[in-house]
Scaffold this motif. Structure first.
Motif, PDB file in Angstrom:
ATOM      1  N   LEU A  68       2.403  -2.625 -10.083  1.00  0.00           N
ATOM      2  CA  LEU A  68       1.353  -1.277  -9.915  1.00  0.00           C
ATOM      3  C   LEU A  68       1.306  -0.910 -11.323  1.00  0.00           C
ATOM      4  O   LEU A  68       2.404  -0.739 -11.787  1.00  0.00           O
ATOM      5  CB  LEU A  68       1.826  -0.548  -9.013  1.00  0.00           C
ATOM      6  N   THR A  69      -0.279  -1.021 -11.730  1.00  0.00           N
ATOM      7  CA  THR A  69      -0.212  -0.539 -12.795  1.00  0.00           C
ATOM      8  C   THR A  69      -1.208   0.779 -12.896  1.00  0.00           C
ATOM      9  O   THR A  69      -2.063   1.300 -11.943  1.00  0.00           O
ATOM     10  CB  THR A  69      -1.560  -1.052 -13.793  1.00  0.00           C
ATOM     11  N   GLN A  70      -0.168   2.302 -13.428  1.00  0.00           N
ATOM     12  CA  GLN A  70      -0.538   3.348 -13.285  1.00  0.00           C
ATOM     13  C   GLN A  70      -1.751   3.575 -14.368  1.00  0.00           C
ATOM     14  O   GLN A  70      -1.746   3.097 -15.447  1.00  0.00           O
ATOM     15  CB  GLN A  70       0.303   4.083 -13.263  1.00  0.00           C
ATOM     16  N   PRO A  71      -2.542   4.816 -14.020  1.00  0.00           N
ATOM     17  CA  PRO A  71      -3.699   5.046 -15.210  1.00  0.00           C
ATOM     18  C   PRO A  71      -2.996   5.482 -16.354  1.00  0.00           C
ATOM     19  O   PRO A  71      -3.801   5.195 -17.221  1.00  0.00           O
ATOM     20  CB  PRO A  71      -4.215   6.286 -14.529  1.00  0.00           C
ATOM     21  N   ALA A  85      -6.965   1.903  -6.386  1.00  0.00           N
ATOM     22  CA  ALA A  85      -6.310   2.542  -5.592  1.00  0.00           C
ATOM     23  C   ALA A  85      -6.766   3.802  -5.337  1.00  0.00           C
ATOM     24  O   ALA A  85      -7.057   4.368  -6.535  1.00  0.00           O
ATOM     25  CB  ALA A  85      -4.901   2.662  -5.920  1.00  0.00           C
ATOM     26  N   ALA A  86      -7.246   4.942  -4.825  1.00  0.00           N
ATOM     27  CA  ALA A  86      -7.664   5.770  -5.045  1.00  0.00           C
ATOM     28  C   ALA A  86      -7.068   7.151  -5.580  1.00  0.00           C
ATOM     29  O   ALA A  86      -8.224   7.739  -6.978  1.00  0.00           O
ATOM     30  CB  ALA A  86      -7.400   6.377  -2.917  1.00  0.00           C
ATOM     31  N   ASN A  87      -5.887   6.490  -6.295  1.00  0.00           N
ATOM     32  CA  ASN A  87      -5.663   6.997  -7.519  1.00  0.00           C
ATOM     33  C   ASN A  87      -5.474   6.804  -8.702  1.00  0.00           C
ATOM     34  O   ASN A  87      -5.370   6.946  -9.781  1.00  0.00           O
ATOM     35  CB  ASN A  87      -4.144   7.694  -6.985  1.00  0.00           C
ATOM     36  N   GLY A  88      -6.452   5.743  -9.150  1.00  0.00           N
ATOM     37  CA  GLY A  88      -6.223   4.977 -10.158  1.00  0.00           C
ATOM     38  C   GLY A  88      -6.144   3.780 -10.809  1.00  0.00           C
ATOM     39  O   GLY A  88      -5.978   2.745 -11.641  1.00  0.00           O
ATOM     40  N   SER A  89      -4.514   3.518  -9.756  1.00  0.00           N
ATOM     41  CA  SER A  89      -3.620   2.515  -9.995  1.00  0.00           C
ATOM     42  C   SER A  89      -4.990   1.221  -9.198  1.00  0.00           C
ATOM     43  O   SER A  89      -5.404   1.065  -8.418  1.00  0.00           O
ATOM     44  CB  SER A  89      -2.754   2.967  -8.927  1.00  0.00           C
ATOM     45  N   VAL A  90      -4.090  -0.290 -10.431  1.00  0.00           N
ATOM     46  CA  VAL A  90      -4.604  -1.255 -10.091  1.00  0.00           C
ATOM     47  C   VAL A  90      -3.025  -2.288  -9.782  1.00  0.00           C
ATOM     48  O   VAL A  90      -2.245  -1.874  -9.822  1.00  0.00           O
ATOM     49  CB  VAL A  90      -5.047  -2.062 -11.118  1.00  0.00           C
ATOM     50  N   LEU A  91      -3.305  -2.372  -8.294  1.00  0.00           N
ATOM     51  CA  LEU A  91      -2.334  -3.277  -7.718  1.00  0.00           C
ATOM     52  C   LEU A  91      -2.516  -5.409  -8.038  1.00  0.00           C
ATOM     53  O   LEU A  91      -3.710  -5.042  -7.028  1.00  0.00           O
ATOM     54  CB  LEU A  91      -2.348  -2.841  -6.196  1.00  0.00           C
ATOM     55  N   ALA A 133       0.555  -1.523   0.067  1.00  0.00           N
ATOM     56  CA  ALA A 133       0.145   0.048   0.440  1.00  0.00           C
ATOM     57  C   ALA A 133       1.044   1.456  -0.175  1.00  0.00           C
ATOM     58  O   ALA A 133       0.616   2.162  -0.722  1.00  0.00           O
ATOM     59  CB  ALA A 133      -0.797   0.250   1.209  1.00  0.00           C
ATOM     60  N   MET A 134       1.923   1.216   0.808  1.00  0.00           N
ATOM     61  CA  MET A 134       2.649   2.750   0.962  1.00  0.00           C
ATOM     62  C   MET A 134       3.339   2.687  -0.655  1.00  0.00           C
ATOM     63  O   MET A 134       3.755   3.893  -1.394  1.00  0.00           O
ATOM     64  CB  MET A 134       3.776   1.839   1.911  1.00  0.00           C
ATOM     65  N   MET A 135       3.716   1.427  -1.592  1.00  0.00           N
ATOM     66  CA  MET A 135       4.697   2.042  -2.648  1.00  0.00           C
ATOM     67  C   MET A 135       3.378   2.387  -3.569  1.00  0.00           C
ATOM     68  O   MET A 135       3.883   3.408  -4.252  1.00  0.00           O
ATOM     69  CB  MET A 135       5.445   0.322  -3.662  1.00  0.00           C
ATOM     70  N   VAL A 136       2.363   2.288  -3.167  1.00  0.00           N
ATOM     71  CA  VAL A 136       1.398   2.918  -4.094  1.00  0.00           C
ATOM     72  C   VAL A 136       1.398   4.371  -3.996  1.00  0.00           C
ATOM     73  O   VAL A 136       0.898   4.951  -5.477  1.00  0.00           O
ATOM     74  CB  VAL A 136      -0.009   2.549  -3.801  1.00  0.00           C
ATOM     75  N   SER A 137       1.584   5.144  -3.505  1.00  0.00           N
ATOM     76  CA  SER A 137       1.744   6.258  -3.267  1.00  0.00           C
ATOM     77  C   SER A 137       3.576   6.586  -3.662  1.00  0.00           C
ATOM     78  O   SER A 137       2.997   7.919  -4.376  1.00  0.00           O
ATOM     79  CB  SER A 137       2.502   6.542  -1.674  1.00  0.00           C
TER      80      SER A 137
END
Length: 121
Positions: A93-96, A72-78, A32-36
Motif C-alpha cells: 500500500l502506497t499512501q498519498p 483507494a478512495a483516500n488516494g492510496s494505491v494498493l 481492502a480492510m488494510m487500506v483503512s
C-alpha cells in the motif's frame, strides 16, 4: 455400501472450486480492510519502505512483479506483487504522502480470471 459415481466427482470438484474462490475473495477483502489502517500503525511494525527500494527487493529476492493495482478512495494505491509461478505474493500500500508499506505477504497465490462481458455496440 457407498457407490462411487461421476456425480460424486462433480460435487467434490464444485466444493473445491468454491473453496478456492472463497480464499481468493478473503484475501482481497483483507487487503481492502488494510487500506483503512493508518500509516502510523504500519510504521510501528517497521513494514514501510521507500517504494523503489521495496520493488527492487521484491524483484531481487522473490522475483515478484506487480500483477494488479487499484486506487483507494483516500488516494492510496494498493498493489499485488507475485512471482511468475505464484509461489510467493506481497500486497503493498502506497499512501498519498509516499509511504509504501507491506500489508500482507504469503505463498501460493492464484489469480482468478475475470469473466468476459458481452460485446459493447
Amino acid at each position: 455400501m457407498f457407490k462411487y459415481s461421476k456425480h460424486y466427482d462433480a460435487a467434490v470438484e464444485g466444493l473445491r472450486m468454491r473453496s478456492v474462490i472463497s480464499i481468493g475473495l478473503s484475501v482481497l477483502v483483507f487487503a481492502a480492510m488494510m487500506v483503512s489502517f493508518q500509516v502510523t500503525e504500519a510504521s510501528a511494525q517497521n513494514a514501510c519502505f521507500e517504494r523503489g527500494a521495496l520493488v527492487k527487493h521484491l524483484d531481487g529476492k522473490f522475483q515478484e512483479a506487480p500483477v494488479a493495482a487499484g486506487l483507494a478512495a483516500n488516494g492510496s494505491v494498493l498493489e499485488v506483487f507475485t512471482s511468475p509461478d505464484g509461489v510467493t505474493w506481497t500486497i503493498v500500500l502506497t499512501q498519498p504522502n509516499g509511504a509504501t508499506c507491506v500489508m500482507a505477504s504469503g505463498e501460493s497465490w492464484m489469480g482468478i480470471p475475470l469473466k468476459k462481458k458481452g460485446k459493447v455496440s
